[in-house]
Design an enzyme around this catalytic site. Structure first.
Site, PDB file in Angstrom:
ATOM      1  N   SER A 194      -7.533  30.452  48.864  1.00 45.58           N
ATOM      2  CA  SER A 194      -7.041  31.618  49.559  1.00 45.58           C
ATOM      3  C   SER A 194      -5.546  31.562  49.896  1.00 45.58           C
ATOM      4  O   SER A 194      -4.946  32.603  50.144  1.00 45.58           O
ATOM      5  CB  SER A 194      -7.830  31.823  50.864  1.00 45.58           C
ATOM      6  OG  SER A 194      -7.666  30.728  51.741  1.00 45.58           O
TER       7      SER A 194
ATOM      8  N   SER B 279      -8.699  25.851  49.493  1.00 47.06           N
ATOM      9  CA  SER B 279      -7.660  26.879  49.622  1.00 47.06           C
ATOM     10  C   SER B 279      -6.223  26.388  49.682  1.00 47.06           C
ATOM     11  O   SER B 279      -5.313  27.191  49.550  1.00 47.06           O
ATOM     12  CB  SER B 279      -7.927  27.743  50.848  1.00 47.06           C
ATOM     13  OG  SER B 279      -8.887  28.713  50.524  1.00 47.06           O
TER      14      SER B 279
ATOM     15  N   LYS C 124       0.879  30.615  56.584  1.00 45.38           N
ATOM     16  CA  LYS C 124      -0.254  31.440  56.145  1.00 45.38           C
ATOM     17  C   LYS C 124      -0.638  32.406  57.262  1.00 45.38           C
ATOM     18  O   LYS C 124      -0.625  32.029  58.444  1.00 45.38           O
ATOM     19  CB  LYS C 124      -1.429  30.509  55.792  1.00 45.38           C
ATOM     20  CG  LYS C 124      -2.619  31.198  55.118  1.00 45.38           C
ATOM     21  CD  LYS C 124      -3.713  30.174  54.776  1.00 45.38           C
ATOM     22  CE  LYS C 124      -4.872  30.779  54.010  1.00 45.38           C
ATOM     23  NZ  LYS C 124      -5.908  29.768  53.646  1.00 45.38           N
TER      24      LYS C 124
END
Ligand code: GLN
Length: 468
Positions: free
Chosen positions: A152, A176, A77
């Site tokens: 996210s 997330s 990420k």
């Protein structure tokens, strides 16, 4: 995309037996990225040194020193620092920022010599649930490209679901990891707060942020969790240890599931409970006092912590800068032009709830609610070993469907924020799919356990996925 993805252990077996080289494996994943990322937009950066990394992994394999992660293609990420590589945090303000050091989790993974394929898309600094708040465009759901991949960590979940990475490293502050895993049909673990170091993860809400893995099966996330966990002198909140693994009784907070949940998601949840019954667990209805206030407390406390953490993006210390007429104007121009609407909304909300005169009414009250929920959960865990809940009240929604209404977006987090409010671990495993417009969409099933009982989640999660 329906073909079964290989597990990390499958790939490891092929690598050490010589059936597959690290280069061939890397090429396979890179060609899927070439074929699909243009459409899905799961990556903010795709690395150009993947074949060099594969060569290093092959040396380790040839020397007989391979671990289960050597040569395994991973995505990271874009909230993590990797030395010498761009780290945008999904924000314009860090568009050209290059990290000067490795996050602790990256340093730990490096020892295994995996193959990093790239940095995945995220809502700006993790703030959102659909990647629609990314400055780099939305990530599309591999199962239906008119829908979001979740967020996210939408890029991370889509990268794994579409076969662009074998597994992914992501972060979870309020859902997330679990929500995009649910929307994309993969497995996601939010570890116990403090079980994994946050050093080198861009901070969102420091007392909620956790680092965890996404994979195609429970075993893969267990492998990655084992590789990244542990006490770190660079993060004073880290803790070690394992709680008991055994589980017999699974609690279901029926009253909490009563309103606002899509009927198909509820049916998928019931099917999941039936699987657990088949596996021999006793399913028991429970009540978790004050759990209905978890979302409200979260959306007071998290913006408060965000407002403090975002102050570092001022155009002076690092990142992009818009030069104004004086220093104050430079701050205002930089933050005004380069931070997105949701980040600004949370800075304002957080500043408000912390301001003199309001802090007692909002911030302290919410903190008190947080402590009450922690206590209720501790109490419930004296009666049951694991709690089961849906991950999200709906399957993946369509792109744009909720983006205009922040409250609608926040309500999606009702079942995921509980674990972050309490600091406990939670796992999302794919349950029964639901049909939307003739397309089958994945729906995750969530399991929560007491602090440091990740192994218990893996045990129940593995039984769950076996029956499915
Ligand atoms: N959707 C939640 C939020 O917007 C969770 C985000 C996260 O876990 N990083 O706060």
């Amino acid at each position: 995309m329906e073909h079964k993805q290989p597990s990390i252990r499958d790939l490891h077996e092929q690598l050490v037996s010589g059936k597959l080289t690290a280069a061939a494996l890397a090429e396979q994943y890179m060609s899927t990225i070439t074929a699909r990322n243009g459409d899905l937009n799961a990556f903010i950066t795709v690395f150009d040194d993947v074949m060099e990394q594969a060569a290093k992994a092959q040396q380790k394999i040839d020397a007989g020193e391979a671990t289960v992660l050597t040569g395994i293609p991973l995505s990271i990420k874009d909230l993590f620092c990797m030395q010498g590589r761009r780290a945008t945090g999904g924000s314009k303000i860090l568009e050209h920022y290059v990290a000067p050091y490795d996050a602790t989790v990256i340093a730990k993974l490096n020892q295994h010599v995996p193959v990093y394929v790239g940095k995945t898309n995220t809502d700006e600094f993790g703030q959102g649930g659909s990647t629609e708040n990314s400055a780099y465009g939305v990530t599309k759901n591999p199962h239906d490209t008119t829908r979001v991949a979740g967020g996210s960590s939408g890029g991370a979940a889509a990268s794994v679901a579409a076969g662009m990475a074998a597994a992914a490293l992501a972060s979870d502050t309020g859902g997330s990891i679990r929500q995009p895993a649910s929307f994309c049909g993969v497995v996601g673990l939010k570890p116990t707060y403090g079980a994994v170091s946050r050093y080198g993860l861009m901070a969102m809400a420091s007392s909620f942020d956790t680092v965890g893995p996404i994979g195609t099966c429970v075993d893969d996330v267990a492998i990655l969790f084992d590789a990244i966990r542990g006490v770190d002198s660079m993060d004073a909140t880290t803790v070690a240890g394992d709680g008991p693994t055994e589980a017999k009784v699974i609690g279901v907070p029926r009253g909490f599931l009563a309103q606002g949940v899509d009927p198909d998601v509820l049916a998928s949840f019931e099917e999941g409970l039936a699987r657990l019954r088949t596996a021999g667990y006793e399913i028991r209805d429970i009540e978790i006092p004050n759990i209905e206030y978890a979302l409200a407390a979260y959306y007071v406390l998290v913006p408060a912590e965000i407002s403090a953490n975002m102050s570092r993006y001022d155009g002076v210390k690092f990142g992009e800068k818009v030069v104004g007429v004086d220093l104050g104007d430079t701050y205002a121009q930089t933050r005004g032009q380069l931070l997105g609407a949701e980040v600004k909304r949370r800075i304002m909300l957080g500043t408000y709830v912390l301001s003199a005169g309001y802090a007692d009414q909002y911030y302290r009250k919410a903190w008190h609610v947080r402590m009450m929920i922690r206590a209720s959960l501790a109490d419930v865990f004296t009666q049951v070993d694991v709690i089961a809940m849906p991950v999200s009240p709906t399957p993946a929604f369509t792109i744009g469907e909720r983006a205009a209404d922040p409250l609608q977006m926040y309500l999606m987090d009702i079942f995921t924020v509980v674990a972050n409010v309490a600091g406990i671990p939670a796992l999302s495993v794919p349950g029964a799919s639901v049909a939307r417009d003739g397309i089958s969409l994945p729906v995750g099933f969530q399991l929560l356990a007491p602090h440091l009982c990740e192994q218990r989640l893996f045990e129940v999660g593995k039984k769950f996925e076996k029956i499915g």
